[in-house]
Enzyme design. Sequence first.
Site, PDB file in Angstrom:
ATOM      1  N   ASP A 177      -9.405  15.929 -10.541  1.00 25.98           N
ATOM      2  CA  ASP A 177      -9.692  17.086  -9.694  1.00 25.98           C
ATOM      3  C   ASP A 177     -10.089  18.284 -10.578  1.00 25.98           C
ATOM      4  O   ASP A 177     -10.894  18.128 -11.483  1.00 25.98           O
ATOM      5  CB  ASP A 177      -8.479  17.391  -8.800  1.00 25.98           C
ATOM      6  CG  ASP A 177      -8.838  18.273  -7.612  1.00 25.98           C
ATOM      7  OD1 ASP A 177      -9.306  17.720  -6.592  1.00 25.98           O
ATOM      8  OD2 ASP A 177      -8.668  19.496  -7.698  1.00 25.98           O
ATOM      9  N   TYR A 307     -12.073  27.757  -6.798  1.00 27.67           N
ATOM     10  CA  TYR A 307     -13.290  27.178  -6.223  1.00 27.67           C
ATOM     11  C   TYR A 307     -14.419  28.207  -6.203  1.00 27.67           C
ATOM     12  O   TYR A 307     -15.584  27.862  -6.440  1.00 27.67           O
ATOM     13  CB  TYR A 307     -13.019  26.685  -4.800  1.00 27.67           C
ATOM     14  CG  TYR A 307     -12.234  25.401  -4.726  1.00 27.67           C
ATOM     15  CD1 TYR A 307     -12.841  24.214  -4.345  1.00 27.67           C
ATOM     16  CD2 TYR A 307     -10.879  25.369  -5.015  1.00 27.67           C
ATOM     17  CE1 TYR A 307     -12.128  23.030  -4.258  1.00 27.67           C
ATOM     18  CE2 TYR A 307     -10.145  24.193  -4.937  1.00 27.67           C
ATOM     19  CZ  TYR A 307     -10.783  23.029  -4.561  1.00 27.67           C
ATOM     20  OH  TYR A 307     -10.067  21.863  -4.483  1.00 27.67           O
ATOM     21  N   HIS A 361      -6.873   9.514  -5.281  1.00 27.60           N
ATOM     22  CA  HIS A 361      -7.118  10.795  -5.929  1.00 27.60           C
ATOM     23  C   HIS A 361      -5.899  11.317  -6.681  1.00 27.60           C
ATOM     24  O   HIS A 361      -6.035  11.983  -7.696  1.00 27.60           O
ATOM     25  CB  HIS A 361      -7.554  11.805  -4.862  1.00 27.60           C
ATOM     26  CG  HIS A 361      -8.043  13.105  -5.407  1.00 27.60           C
ATOM     27  ND1 HIS A 361      -9.225  13.224  -6.093  1.00 27.60           N
ATOM     28  CD2 HIS A 361      -7.509  14.366  -5.368  1.00 27.60           C
ATOM     29  CE1 HIS A 361      -9.420  14.489  -6.443  1.00 27.60           C
ATOM     30  NE2 HIS A 361      -8.381  15.193  -6.022  1.00 27.60           N
TER      31      HIS A 361
END
Length: 383
Positions: A177, A307, A361
Amino acid sequence: MNLSPFEIAVTDEAIDDLQRRLRNTRWAWLTPADAWQQGTDGAWLRACVEYWAERFDWRAAQRALNRLPQFMAEVNGQRVHVVHRRGVGPKPYPLVITHGWPGSFFEFHALAERLANPAAFGASPDDAFDVVTPSLPGFAFSPAPAAPGTSVFQVADLWVALMRGLGYERFGAQGGDLGAGVSVALAARHAPHVDGIHLNFLPSSFEPAIGPGDAPMSEAEQAFVRAKADWAALEGGYAHMHATKPQTAAAALNDSPAGLAAWIGEKFRAWSDCGGELERRFSKDELLTNLSLYWFTQSIGTSMQMYWENRLQPFRFAAGERVAPPVAFAHFPHEISHPPRSWLERVFNVAQWTDMPRGGHFAAMEEPDLLAEDIRRFFRRFR
């Protein structure tokens, strides 16, 4: 670098406030739909909120977390929370592991045990690591940067200063990630200090340049690019919100623990190899320990800021540009993207590639034994 011991100490008032908010949740009216079809399932969320309010024991979770060797480091003017676990073996190798969203340093509790003390899990003590697990700026107990501009590139600069401050001039890096982005940035910007990196995810913005002298995109590469775009259109709404309007989402999620559970819980289900049943992979207490870290530190908004910053500073490589340190890639079958090896090889020296039999994930939580052994195998070449 200044380093001081750290202990988590959530107040009784904060716990009481959380339980009050959970018990007073104002439930949304939902149009009938199949479970999880339109997002978080209402029945699951009600059960999660009830357990969080009435049965989850934060004090027990806090005691367990405080058994970890935690510190607060002052690095280049930024305070960084870090777990520094010394290896049990003749010559532990230094490894910095970086989490992502919606994870935290807690994500690595099982993996770090296996890496630091391999003999306790049937592996060789010669494979021991000194495991350094920092919390990203704005996550959990690492305060948010005082000014905008901190993307994975600036975090990589911080991590080099942190590792050198801990006494490690050369080291390895691992991550998935956002942590994969930090690890790639470490290799790209700090090759004199980084022996190699191990990834279990490829940063979403990773885009190699294809120049006139490069091979054209293969069918597999074209299919990967299409699949990534399709996934972003149907499953990437959260990321678009984080990257474009993080402060709008933060206002809601920082005020409602039920909303926070919905926002994060849905990702743990959708992205893991759980077959649609969360507790096949994660216990309620594991999920709620991670959720509680976001809640008590009020870090959901600052975590989303990464982000925004990464959108402004994406990974772009010029034609012919290479990353020098070797790379290992662990491909888990239920990961959210599946780049072909050739896509990575346009920029990286891919020294190890492993197709895992299971896992998703959250590999460090889902399959710590598989991931630990793959990490051991890759970093033996640098010992």
